[in-house]
Enzyme design. Structure first.
Site, mmCIF file in Angstrom:
data_model
loop_
_atom_site.group_PDB
_atom_site.id
_atom_site.type_symbol
_atom_site.label_atom_id
_atom_site.label_comp_id
_atom_site.label_asym_id
_atom_site.label_seq_id
_atom_site.Cartn_x
_atom_site.Cartn_y
_atom_site.Cartn_z
ATOM 1 N N GLY A 25 -57.292 12.148 -65.746
ATOM 2 C CA GLY A 25 -56.594 11.285 -66.685
ATOM 3 C C GLY A 25 -57.518 10.840 -67.805
ATOM 4 O O GLY A 25 -58.697 11.233 -67.873
ATOM 5 N N ASN A 26 -56.996 10.021 -68.703
ATOM 6 C CA ASN A 26 -57.778 9.503 -69.814
ATOM 7 C C ASN A 26 -57.077 8.295 -70.413
ATOM 8 O O ASN A 26 -55.873 8.095 -70.194
ATOM 9 C CB ASN A 26 -58.050 10.571 -70.884
ATOM 10 C CG ASN A 26 -56.969 11.619 -70.933
ATOM 11 O OD1 ASN A 26 -55.905 11.394 -71.482
ATOM 12 N ND2 ASN A 26 -57.235 12.771 -70.321
ATOM 13 N N GLU A 73 -58.367 15.664 -73.836
ATOM 14 C CA GLU A 73 -57.047 15.344 -74.381
ATOM 15 C C GLU A 73 -57.140 14.495 -75.645
ATOM 16 O O GLU A 73 -56.195 13.793 -76.004
ATOM 17 C CB GLU A 73 -56.207 14.615 -73.323
ATOM 18 C CG GLU A 73 -56.008 15.356 -72.035
ATOM 19 C CD GLU A 73 -55.260 16.683 -72.164
ATOM 20 O OE1 GLU A 73 -54.882 17.048 -73.295
ATOM 21 O OE2 GLU A 73 -55.084 17.353 -71.142
ATOM 22 N N HIS A 92 -53.077 8.088 -69.807
ATOM 23 C CA HIS A 92 -52.647 9.336 -69.164
ATOM 24 C C HIS A 92 -53.043 9.266 -67.698
ATOM 25 O O HIS A 92 -54.231 9.188 -67.361
ATOM 26 C CB HIS A 92 -53.292 10.540 -69.849
ATOM 27 C CG HIS A 92 -53.167 11.817 -69.081
ATOM 28 N ND1 HIS A 92 -52.021 12.168 -68.388
ATOM 29 C CD2 HIS A 92 -54.041 12.829 -68.889
ATOM 30 C CE1 HIS A 92 -52.207 13.341 -67.804
ATOM 31 N NE2 HIS A 92 -53.427 13.760 -68.091
#
Length: 214
Positions: A25-26, A73, A92
């Protein structure tokens, strides 16, 4: 609070909430005054991050501060901010139940009052594209449209938006709770009862203008 520390705290919160693992994720945060975007670095565990690890970007993606490689991303985050000027936080995540629906290429309807109030519009599953690709960024923005506060990345996870990180986490929590309840309904062989468009509009107006302390 310092935006870099806000991003670090948000990463630890993702781990504690069980909506990511390790470095998956980010997270990004946009300063509405300067337009600068604070983004997590690529491939670093959230519970190891310090302020110097957070990458600061200009709206065109130029690195203003930081020596770390930004999240793969990066373009997804930048594309969301370009398309949705009211959004100042993007999270995210990799939640279990929402990702189950994303892996079937299915979206999640507004089957709860809370979902109708918070998610903005039915949550769509974006077309599949490779992680970090320009195609994934375009697919995400297309799935979000101009109203939805979340979308699913096909076979990947979820993207949740907010005016700030707290609101983005609220979207994330409501999305995952809705996905879990939707799965229960499906497992019981039932169907959810749709909420009318008029009632959805009324609840969204209520949340914006009447709910909470004035």
């Amino acid at each position: 609070m310092d935006p870099k520390q806000q991003v670090i705290d948000a990463g630890i919160r993702m781990l504690k909430n069980g909506i990511t693992i390790g470095a998956w994720g980010n997270i990004s945060l946009r300063d509405p005054e300067s337009g600068l975007i604070y983004l997590t670095p690529s491939g670093m565990a959230y519970d190891t991050l310090v302020r110097e690890d957070i990458v600061v970007l200009t709206p065109d993606g130029t690195i203003r501060e930081g020596k770390r490689k930004p999240s793969v991303e990066k373009e997804l985050h930048l594309s969301v901010y370009r398309a949705r000027p009211e959004v100042n936080a993007v999270v995210h995540t990799h939640p279990i139940y929402s990702t189950a629906f994303s892996s079937m290429g299915e979206g999640i309807p507004l089957l709860l009052d809370e979902a109708a109030q918070v998610l903005g519009a039915p949550v769509q599953a974006a077309k599949y594209a490779l992680p970090g690709s320009p195609e994934l960024a375009r697919s995400c923005v297309e799935a979000l449209g101009n109203k939805a506060m979340a979308c699913l990345l096909r076979s990947h996870g979820a993207v949740c938006l907010g005016e700030d990180l707290e609101k983005a986490f609220t979207v994330s929590n409501v999305l995952e709770a809705t996905a879990r309840i939707y799965l229960c309904i499906r497992a019981m062989g039932g169907r959810y009862c749709p909420i009318s468009e008029d009632d959805i509009t009324a609840m969204q107006y209520f949340v914006r203008h009447s709910y909470g302390q004035q």
